[in-house]
Design a protein around this motif. Structure first.
Motif, PDB file in Angstrom:
ATOM      1  N   THR A 124       0.833  -1.204   0.000  1.00 28.92           N
ATOM      2  CA  THR A 124       0.000   0.000   0.000  1.00 28.92           C
ATOM      3  C   THR A 124       0.864   1.248   0.000  1.00 28.92           C
ATOM      4  O   THR A 124       1.993   1.240   0.498  1.00 28.92           O
ATOM      5  N   LYS A 125       0.318   2.328  -0.577  1.00 25.61           N
ATOM      6  CA  LYS A 125       1.016   3.614  -0.574  1.00 25.61           C
ATOM      7  C   LYS A 125       0.576   4.468   0.613  1.00 25.61           C
ATOM      8  O   LYS A 125       1.090   5.554   0.828  1.00 25.61           O
ATOM      9  N   ILE A 126      -0.411   3.978   1.349  1.00 21.33           N
ATOM     10  CA  ILE A 126      -0.920   4.704   2.518  1.00 21.33           C
ATOM     11  C   ILE A 126       0.087   4.627   3.666  1.00 21.33           C
ATOM     12  O   ILE A 126       0.615   3.554   3.977  1.00 21.33           O
ATOM     13  N   VAL A 127       0.346   5.782   4.293  1.00 23.06           N
ATOM     14  CA  VAL A 127       1.130   5.814   5.534  1.00 23.06           C
ATOM     15  C   VAL A 127       0.113   5.995   6.659  1.00 23.06           C
ATOM     16  O   VAL A 127      -0.423   7.095   6.861  1.00 23.06           O
ATOM     17  N   VAL A 128      -0.172   4.893   7.347  1.00 23.79           N
ATOM     18  CA  VAL A 128      -1.266   4.872   8.327  1.00 23.79           C
ATOM     19  C   VAL A 128      -1.123   5.957   9.391  1.00 23.79           C
ATOM     20  O   VAL A 128      -2.090   6.634   9.744  1.00 23.79           O
ATOM     21  N   ASP A 129       0.088   6.173   9.888  1.00 28.08           N
ATOM     22  CA  ASP A 129       0.306   7.146  10.964  1.00 28.08           C
ATOM     23  C   ASP A 129       0.048   8.583  10.532  1.00 28.08           C
ATOM     24  O   ASP A 129      -0.084   9.476  11.376  1.00 28.08           O
ATOM     25  N   LYS A 130      -0.018   8.811   9.211  1.00 31.02           N
ATOM     26  CA  LYS A 130      -0.245  10.180   8.719  1.00 31.02           C
ATOM     27  C   LYS A 130      -1.702  10.444   8.361  1.00 31.02           C
ATOM     28  O   LYS A 130      -2.025  11.502   7.836  1.00 31.02           O
ATOM     29  N   ILE A 131      -2.567   9.455   8.620  1.00 34.75           N
ATOM     30  CA  ILE A 131      -3.999   9.688   8.419  1.00 34.75           C
ATOM     31  C   ILE A 131      -4.513  10.451   9.635  1.00 34.75           C
ATOM     32  O   ILE A 131      -4.467   9.961  10.754  1.00 34.75           O
ATOM     33  N   HIS A 132      -4.971  11.667   9.413  1.00 31.84           N
ATOM     34  CA  HIS A 132      -5.364  12.530  10.532  1.00 31.84           C
ATOM     35  C   HIS A 132      -6.845  12.377  10.866  1.00 31.84           C
ATOM     36  O   HIS A 132      -7.683  12.201   9.991  1.00 31.84           O
ATOM     37  N   ARG A 133      -7.126  12.458  12.154  1.00 29.69           N
ATOM     38  CA  ARG A 133      -8.515  12.419  12.616  1.00 29.69           C
ATOM     39  C   ARG A 133      -9.078  13.841  12.626  1.00 29.69           C
ATOM     40  O   ARG A 133      -8.334  14.806  12.762  1.00 29.69           O
ATOM     41  N   PRO A 134     -10.400  13.969  12.528  1.00 31.44           N
ATOM     42  CA  PRO A 134     -11.001  15.310  12.632  1.00 31.44           C
ATOM     43  C   PRO A 134     -10.844  15.832  14.057  1.00 31.44           C
ATOM     44  O   PRO A 134     -10.782  15.052  15.012  1.00 31.44           O
ATOM     45  N   LYS A 135     -10.779  17.142  14.176  1.00 39.29           N
ATOM     46  CA  LYS A 135     -10.687  17.759  15.497  1.00 39.29           C
ATOM     47  C   LYS A 135     -11.992  17.515  16.241  1.00 39.29           C
ATOM     48  O   LYS A 135     -13.071  17.805  15.727  1.00 39.29           O
ATOM     49  N   ARG A 136     -11.889  16.971  17.428  1.00 39.98           N
ATOM     50  CA  ARG A 136     -13.088  16.652  18.208  1.00 39.98           C
ATOM     51  C   ARG A 136     -13.699  17.894  18.846  1.00 39.98           C
ATOM     52  O   ARG A 136     -12.976  18.760  19.355  1.00 39.98           O
ATOM     53  N   ALA A 137     -15.006  17.953  18.804  1.00 40.39           N
ATOM     54  CA  ALA A 137     -15.698  19.030  19.520  1.00 40.39           C
ATOM     55  C   ALA A 137     -15.616  18.745  21.023  1.00 40.39           C
ATOM     56  O   ALA A 137     -15.757  17.603  21.443  1.00 40.39           O
ATOM     57  N   LYS A 138     -15.342  19.765  21.806  1.00 43.27           N
ATOM     58  CA  LYS A 138     -15.208  19.584  23.250  1.00 43.27           C
ATOM     59  C   LYS A 138     -16.569  19.775  23.920  1.00 43.27           C
ATOM     60  O   LYS A 138     -16.880  20.844  24.461  1.00 43.27           O
ATOM     61  N   LEU A 139     -17.371  18.721  23.846  1.00 41.85           N
ATOM     62  CA  LEU A 139     -18.718  18.780  24.420  1.00 41.85           C
ATOM     63  C   LEU A 139     -18.703  18.295  25.860  1.00 41.85           C
ATOM     64  O   LEU A 139     -18.045  17.306  26.189  1.00 41.85           O
ATOM     65  N   LEU A 140     -19.429  18.984  26.706  1.00 42.09           N
ATOM     66  CA  LEU A 140     -19.515  18.583  28.110  1.00 42.09           C
ATOM     67  C   LEU A 140     -20.585  17.507  28.279  1.00 42.09           C
ATOM     68  O   LEU A 140     -21.602  17.527  27.587  1.00 42.09           O
ATOM     69  N   PRO A 141     -20.367  16.565  29.192  1.00 45.75           N
ATOM     70  CA  PRO A 141     -21.395  15.548  29.437  1.00 45.75           C
ATOM     71  C   PRO A 141     -22.635  16.170  30.065  1.00 45.75           C
ATOM     72  O   PRO A 141     -22.548  17.171  30.786  1.00 45.75           O
ATOM     73  N   ASN A 142     -23.788  15.612  29.768  1.00 46.43           N
ATOM     74  CA  ASN A 142     -25.048  16.101  30.341  1.00 46.43           C
ATOM     75  C   ASN A 142     -25.248  15.485  31.719  1.00 46.43           C
ATOM     76  O   ASN A 142     -25.106  14.272  31.890  1.00 46.43           O
ATOM     77  N   VAL A 143     -25.580  16.326  32.675  1.00 42.96           N
ATOM     78  CA  VAL A 143     -25.670  15.885  34.069  1.00 42.96           C
ATOM     79  C   VAL A 143     -26.969  16.366  34.707  1.00 42.96           C
ATOM     80  O   VAL A 143     -27.407  17.494  34.462  1.00 42.96           O
TER      81      VAL A 143
END
Length: 347
Positions: free
Chosen positions: A154-173
């Motif tokens: 494969t030509k894919i470099v797995v470690d360079k696949i970036h994840r989307p930036k996660r939204a910092k949502l607070l848990p509901n309480v």
């Protein structure tokens, strides 16, 4: 697996109806969708009409086509690899569906020619274009990374696949007062006990429904949770009040195999029925918040933190791998915030 889906109107609301013959795996796939319901009048499972669900059930134009023959073969190999690694059936279905979307997008391109740039193009031209959520994008990235780790050429470099930036949502309480109202809303002992055990032990819905009578250790005052999320066992403390409630429940209901069984003896209570119990409790108490069963787990963790329990113990009790996951509860705890005096009070 034979199934079909279409948009329907149910109680004046657009929903996605999913039709299939009796099939456990397909039923689990449908139940994974939040808000999944069974319609007795239409005799069909139906889920919310969202972009994610339209994609999941092949109702977007792109997803109606198939991958190349090579892609279909690789998806089958990928499924076999996941099963051999003892991934749950729901994870196998989720990851293989996500990989299918990616390989349909590149059906004209040999898999060993796919590059990291192609992943970026896919994210921009399909994920973002169709306004799929960041969490769904993250799910697809997980599948792509795991798949290409199993491919030799494969030509894919797995470690360079970036994840989307996660939204910092607070848990509901919920407040302790609101939890008490919910737990006392039902007079039915089984319904009351199930909701009480979820809150008192900080359980996920699936963990509660998988419990067996032998998992309640009354001598040591603990609950043993076997094969929970991530295939981990853990123990949580058992409240003496909950133990008394469980004893009363056991004398009346006499469960045979699972601690909480449905109408069929020996079969676990269904998640959708438990969600309905919570919905009924909310209606009785007049609480207008969009409470889910997971809110009880979030409330358990937050109330422990506010009562002075060390964050490391809370991490163990919840079964979190990382302390960072548990630290989010520090942002919703009001214990220290209530000690802060607003400068407005001095005006």
């Amino acid at each position: 697996m034979n199934w079909s889906a279409k948009i329907i109107t149910h109680k004046k609301v657009k929903r996605i109806a999913v039709y299939f013959e009796q099939n456990i795996r397909m039923q689990e796939k449908v139940k994974e969708c939040e808000g999944a319901q069974w319609s007795t009048t239409k005799a069909v499972w139906h889920v919310e009409d969202t972009i994610e669900n339209r994609f999941r059930f092949d109702l977007l134009p792109h997803s109606q086509s198939l991958p190349s023959r090579e892609g279909i073969e690789q998806i089958e190999k990928f499924k076999n690899h996941l099963r051999s690694q003892r991934y749950s059936s729901s994870t196998v279905a989720t990851y293989s569906d996500a990989l299918k979307s990616f390989l349909v997008f590149y059906r004209e391109k040999p898999i060993n020619e796919i590059t990291n740039e192609d992943v970026i193009i896919y994210n921009n031209d399909y994920i973002l274009k169709n306004k799929l959520s960041a969490s769904y994008q993250n799910q697809i990235v997980n599948a792509i990374k795991l798949f290409f780790q199993t491919i030799r050429e494969t030509k894919i470099v797995v470690d360079k696949i970036h994840r989307p930036k996660r939204a910092k949502l607070l848990p509901n309480v919920l407040s302790k007062e609101e939890v008490k109202l919910l737990l006392e809303a039902h007079s039915n002992i089984k319904h009351k006990t199930m909701l009480s055990v979820i809150y008192s032990c900080g359980l996920r819905c699936g963990e509660l429904l998988a419990l067996k009578p032998a998992d309640i250790d009354s001598k040591r005052n603990i609950v043993l949770l076997k094969n929970s999320k991530g295939k981990k066992d853990r123990i949580v403390p058992l409240s003496p009040k909950i133990l008394d409630m469980l004893r009363d429940y056991y004398k009346i209901c006499k469960p045979k195999y699972y601690l909480f069984e449905g109408q069929t003896e020996g079969r676990a209570y269904e998640a959708r029925s438990l969600q309905l119990i919570l919905k009924q409790a909310l209606k009785k108490t007049g609480i207008k918040k969009p409470v889910t069963l997971h809110w009880l787990r979030h409330s358990y963790a937050t109330h422990l933190l506010e009562s002075g329990t060390d964050l490391r113990y809370i991490q163990e009790l919840l079964g979190h791998n990382s302390s960072k996951t548990t630290e989010i509860y520090t942002h919703v705890s009001t214990k220290n915030l209530q000690q802060i005096k607003s400068p407005f009070d001095d005006l």
